[in-house]
Each structure stands twice: as C-alpha cells, then as structure tokens.
Design a protein around this motif. Structure first.
Motif, mmCIF file in Angstrom:
data_model
loop_
_atom_site.group_PDB
_atom_site.id
_atom_site.type_symbol
_atom_site.label_atom_id
_atom_site.label_comp_id
_atom_site.label_asym_id
_atom_site.label_seq_id
_atom_site.Cartn_x
_atom_site.Cartn_y
_atom_site.Cartn_z
ATOM 1 N N VAL A 66 0.823 -1.227 0.000
ATOM 2 C CA VAL A 66 0.000 0.000 0.000
ATOM 3 C C VAL A 66 0.849 1.266 0.000
ATOM 4 O O VAL A 66 0.312 2.372 -0.014
ATOM 5 N N PHE A 67 2.172 1.129 -0.010
ATOM 6 C CA PHE A 67 3.043 2.306 0.070
ATOM 7 C C PHE A 67 3.682 2.596 -1.287
ATOM 8 O O PHE A 67 4.416 1.773 -1.832
ATOM 9 N N GLN A 68 3.383 3.776 -1.813
ATOM 10 C CA GLN A 68 3.963 4.207 -3.092
ATOM 11 C C GLN A 68 4.887 5.393 -2.823
ATOM 12 O O GLN A 68 4.432 6.465 -2.415
ATOM 13 N N PRO A 69 6.204 5.202 -3.001
ATOM 14 C CA PRO A 69 7.136 6.293 -2.716
ATOM 15 C C PRO A 69 6.957 7.451 -3.695
ATOM 16 O O PRO A 69 6.538 7.248 -4.840
ATOM 17 N N TRP A 70 7.254 8.646 -3.224
ATOM 18 C CA TRP A 70 7.140 9.827 -4.094
ATOM 19 C C TRP A 70 7.957 9.636 -5.379
ATOM 20 O O TRP A 70 9.038 9.045 -5.353
ATOM 21 N N HIS A 71 7.434 10.174 -6.462
ATOM 22 C CA HIS A 71 8.090 10.166 -7.782
ATOM 23 C C HIS A 71 8.167 8.769 -8.402
ATOM 24 O O HIS A 71 8.971 8.527 -9.303
ATOM 25 N N HIS A 72 7.347 7.843 -7.911
ATOM 26 C CA HIS A 72 7.259 6.504 -8.500
ATOM 27 C C HIS A 72 5.790 6.176 -8.729
ATOM 28 O O HIS A 72 4.921 6.668 -8.013
ATOM 29 N N ASP A 73 5.531 5.346 -9.742
ATOM 30 C CA ASP A 73 4.130 5.023 -10.048
ATOM 31 C C ASP A 73 3.773 3.598 -9.639
ATOM 32 O O ASP A 73 2.723 3.085 -10.010
#
Length: 200
Positions: free
Chosen positions: A164-171
């Motif tokens: 559920v975790f999407q790091p910033w600047h990644h899709d």
C-alpha cells in the motif's frame, strides 16, 4: 572515537523472516557471516521503548548480551500523517499475533476512511538500526522514505505494508517493485548508508 565492525559473525536481532534477507543483501559486500536471533534460539524481548531508536537499541543489546556476538537490530514502521503517526512503533502489533499484514493494511485504510476524504494519504516509513557490541558499545542511525498510501494493495513483493506504500516520484508500490530497486531507496537502505559510514 569511531569503532569499526570487523568481518565475522553478526546476529540479526529479528524474528521477521522478511527483514532477514533484506538486511543480509545490504550487508553482503562487507564480509559479515549473518545469523538470525531466531536461529540461535534468542527469544524476542518485549519492546517497551517509546521510539523506533529506543526499541532498536533494546533488541540489539538483548541479543548481544545473550550471544556474546555483535548484534544488529532494526525497528521500523509505517507512519501515516493523517493518523498522527500511527501505526508507527506499533506497526507490527497492528498485524496481530498472527502477523497478518493484510489485516493491518485494512485497519489503516479503515481508520483513514473514518477521517474523511480531506484527511490526505501522505505517509513515510522509518527504520532505526542499532549495532551493539558485546561490551555494550552501541551505534544507532535512522533512515526514512516518504510517499503516500494507495488502496487496494498492489503487488506481492516485499513484506509488511509494502503493497500500500507508493514512494514519491514513483508510479508503483514497494510491493510491485523489484527488490534491488527497493533496496536502493528504502528507509532501510537510507539507514544502512548511515550505518556503513559510521562502522564500516
């Protein structure tokens, strides 16, 4: 004075089967012979600290004392801004005694939904690493990675709250990410860079 960790046996003070290979991969280049606390029948101490760093130090000291070997402990978790930093140091406990992170992710989502759509979904992972020598000398560092939460969970790689975790600047989420790519940018990788600078 800076103390160097010499190549040799190192106890990973964890019973989390997801963390052990991640930590072993990060330590691979440094000539460490990795053994987990579980393999040595070291029990899990009660985590009574009020911060990631305090819990990491507690676990590292416990394993170093019982084994007579240097011990590395990790305390990490997911902090959700709209939930005032929860689950935070209780991230594993939200998964219950059965370590059911599907349940833990649903609990986070339910609590977020209860806050309403304006609550925001910003979150970050924190990792505190403590390295303790048998004589009690200890070094502690902390790493972090920022991003936001997605729902429903995506991907079957990683462990814990990764899907559920999407790091910033990644899709894509950590759960969808190739392990090598995740290891290069995760909260654990950030903490390891600091640990390597301090002791290797």
């Amino acid at each position: 004075m800076k103390r160097r960790l010499e190549p040799g046996r190192l106890v990973i003070a964890s019973h989390n089967k997801g963390k052990i290979p991640e930590i072993a991969a990060l330590l691979g280049p440094y000539g460490m012979d990795i053994v987990s606390a579980g393999e040595l029948d070291v029990p899990e101490p009660e985590e009574t600290g009020t911060s990631f760093a305090a819990n990491a130090e507690l676990k590292a000291r416990f394993s170093a004392d019982l084994t007579g070997l240097p011990a590395l402990a990790d305390d990490s978790g997911l902090c959700v801004e709209a939930l005032d930093g929860d689950p935070g140091i209780f991230s594993a406990r939200w998964a219950g005694s059965g370590k059911d992170f599907g349940r833990a992710m649903e609990l986070v989502e339910r609590n977020l939904a209860a806050k309403g759509p304006e609550a925001g979904r910003d979150a970050h992972f924190v990792c505190a690493l403590s390295l303790c020598w048998p004589d009690g000398h200890i070094v502690t560092v902390e790493g972090r990675v920022d991003g936001h939460l997605v729902w429903p969970p995506r991907g079957d790689k990683g462990f814990g709250y990764d899907p559920v975790f999407q790091p910033w600047h990644h899709d894509i989420t950590f759960g969808e990410m190739d392990p090598d790519r995740k290891h290069a940018m995760s909260h654990r990788a950030d903490a390891f860079r600091k640990l390597v600078a301090a002791v290797f």
